[in-house]
Each structure stands twice: as C-alpha cells, then as structure tokens.
Design a protein around this motif. Structure first.
Motif, mmCIF file in Angstrom:
data_model
loop_
_atom_site.group_PDB
_atom_site.id
_atom_site.type_symbol
_atom_site.label_atom_id
_atom_site.label_comp_id
_atom_site.label_asym_id
_atom_site.label_seq_id
_atom_site.Cartn_x
_atom_site.Cartn_y
_atom_site.Cartn_z
ATOM 1 N N MET A 100 0.817 -1.210 0.000
ATOM 2 C CA MET A 100 0.000 0.000 0.000
ATOM 3 C C MET A 100 0.850 1.260 0.000
ATOM 4 O O MET A 100 0.337 2.356 -0.161
ATOM 5 C CB MET A 100 -0.907 -0.002 1.233
ATOM 6 N N CYS A 101 2.147 1.115 0.187
ATOM 7 C CA CYS A 101 3.054 2.269 0.243
ATOM 8 C C CYS A 101 3.620 2.581 -1.137
ATOM 9 O O CYS A 101 3.583 3.724 -1.585
ATOM 10 C CB CYS A 101 4.170 1.978 1.243
ATOM 11 N N VAL A 102 4.169 1.576 -1.811
ATOM 12 C CA VAL A 102 4.713 1.732 -3.158
ATOM 13 C C VAL A 102 4.089 0.630 -4.016
ATOM 14 O O VAL A 102 4.587 -0.492 -4.046
ATOM 15 C CB VAL A 102 6.256 1.613 -3.168
ATOM 16 N N PRO A 103 2.999 0.924 -4.703
ATOM 17 C CA PRO A 103 2.315 -0.111 -5.488
ATOM 18 C C PRO A 103 3.224 -0.719 -6.555
ATOM 19 O O PRO A 103 4.013 -0.019 -7.186
ATOM 20 C CB PRO A 103 1.152 0.649 -6.145
ATOM 21 N N PHE A 104 3.084 -2.027 -6.751
ATOM 22 C CA PHE A 104 3.939 -2.721 -7.721
ATOM 23 C C PHE A 104 3.763 -2.161 -9.123
ATOM 24 O O PHE A 104 4.677 -2.228 -9.940
ATOM 25 C CB PHE A 104 3.691 -4.238 -7.695
ATOM 26 N N THR A 105 2.605 -1.595 -9.421
ATOM 27 C CA THR A 105 2.385 -1.044 -10.753
ATOM 28 C C THR A 105 3.343 0.110 -11.046
ATOM 29 O O THR A 105 3.783 0.284 -12.186
ATOM 30 C CB THR A 105 0.928 -0.570 -10.906
ATOM 31 N N GLY A 106 3.682 0.884 -10.036
ATOM 32 C CA GLY A 106 4.652 1.969 -10.220
ATOM 33 C C GLY A 106 6.050 1.432 -10.448
ATOM 34 O O GLY A 106 6.773 1.898 -11.334
ATOM 35 N N SER A 107 6.441 0.425 -9.671
ATOM 36 C CA SER A 107 7.763 -0.183 -9.852
ATOM 37 C C SER A 107 7.862 -0.853 -11.211
ATOM 38 O O SER A 107 8.889 -0.759 -11.893
ATOM 39 C CB SER A 107 8.031 -1.223 -8.749
#
Length: 175
Positions: A100-107
């Motif tokens: 919920m902090c750094v969504p995998f979609t952004g990575s």
C-alpha cells in the motif's frame, strides 16, 4: 505518493521530504502496526546485541518519527539503475503485490521505462509448488518480479518466498 514516486513521470523535486507524522500532523501512521518492533527494538538486551546506543542516550526507537530530517537532492534513481545495468550489473526490482506504500504497478512502470528489450515474458514463478508471484526479464540482466500476498517489507510478509528468490538471484539460477 506525494508527487515523488507516483505517477511515474511526476517531477522529483529537491528539498525536504516530509515524514508521515509531518504529513498527517499526527503520530498515527496509516497501515502500520509497530507494537512488536517497538517492544523488540527498545529492549536493552536487543539494543546491546545489535550494538546500538542505549535508550537512555538516544530516546526510544519509533517506526515513523518526526525527529529525522531528510533532504531529497538526488532526483530520480532511474538514471543510476540504467547506468549500472547498461554496464552489465545484474539488478532485481521486486514488489509485493499488496504493497500500500509503493504499489507494484509503479515499480513495474519505471522498470519498463528504462527501455530494455523483454527477454523473458511475464510469467508466474513458483515457491513450494504454488504461484508465488510473477516475473519479467529484460536484457542487460534486469529482472522485475512481484511477490503474491506481500506488502512493502516482502521478507516480513513472505519469508520463504523471499529467501527463495534471493537465493536464486544471488546464485544466478532462474526461478
């Protein structure tokens, strides 16, 4: 996430990076439960074992404290990743799919934005005969992967799977 990591091309500006307590104007940080970590990291025997200062010298450990000031001055890290991978250094970018902090979609998006050719199409990887997430390989020894059911701190949520993919990556074995 506050214009620094998402959306992908949002500008990363130099300056003070606010902590959760500063953003929320509260010490109640969302999506965290630090009771066990706080008890453990403030235990004098633990502090001695990990060679940190005594609580009486530096106060107690807190998950998200307002006592730290962080000045962001490096900009995006993509250029550093591209520099190292273009020289042949292997890189593994991974994200829990429940982060919920750094969504995998952004990575996944910034990994893809490096422009490398896909050499291993998006596919599941397995641990203990179960789908443990998905992975995609790029040229220049770059790999992106997700870990099914893991949050931001993958080894905390999925220790078996984390050990397995770390071991495979470090030994150069495919998943």
């Amino acid at each position: 996430m506050f214009g620094r990591a998402w959306p992908l091309r949002a500008p990363v500006r130099e300056g003070i990076v606010p902590t959760w307590p500063q953003l929320m104007d509260s010490n109640d940080v969302p999506c965290t439960d630090d009771v066990v970590a706080k008890l453990w990291l403030n235990n004098e025997a633990v502090r001695k074992a990990i060679h940190t200062a005594r609580t009486s010298l530096v106060s107690q450990w807190d998950l998200c404290t307002g006592r730290i000031r962080y000045n962001h001055d490096a900009g995006s890290m993509i250029k550093y990743h591209k520099n190292l991978t273009s020289k042949g250094y292997r890189a593994l970018i991974y994200s829990g799919d429940h982060d919920m902090c750094v969504p995998f979609t952004g990575s996944e998006a910034w990994t893809r934005s490096m422009g490398y050719k896909i050499v291993d199409e998006w596919r599941p990887w397995f641990s203990n005969d179960q789908v443990a997430g998905f992975t995609q390989g790029y040229d220049k020894n770059l790999t992106f992967m997700t870990i099914k059911g893991a949050g931001h701190t993958v080894p905390e949520y999925k220790p078996r799977e984390a050990l397995e993919f770390y071991t495979h990556f470090l030994t150069g074995l495919p998943l």
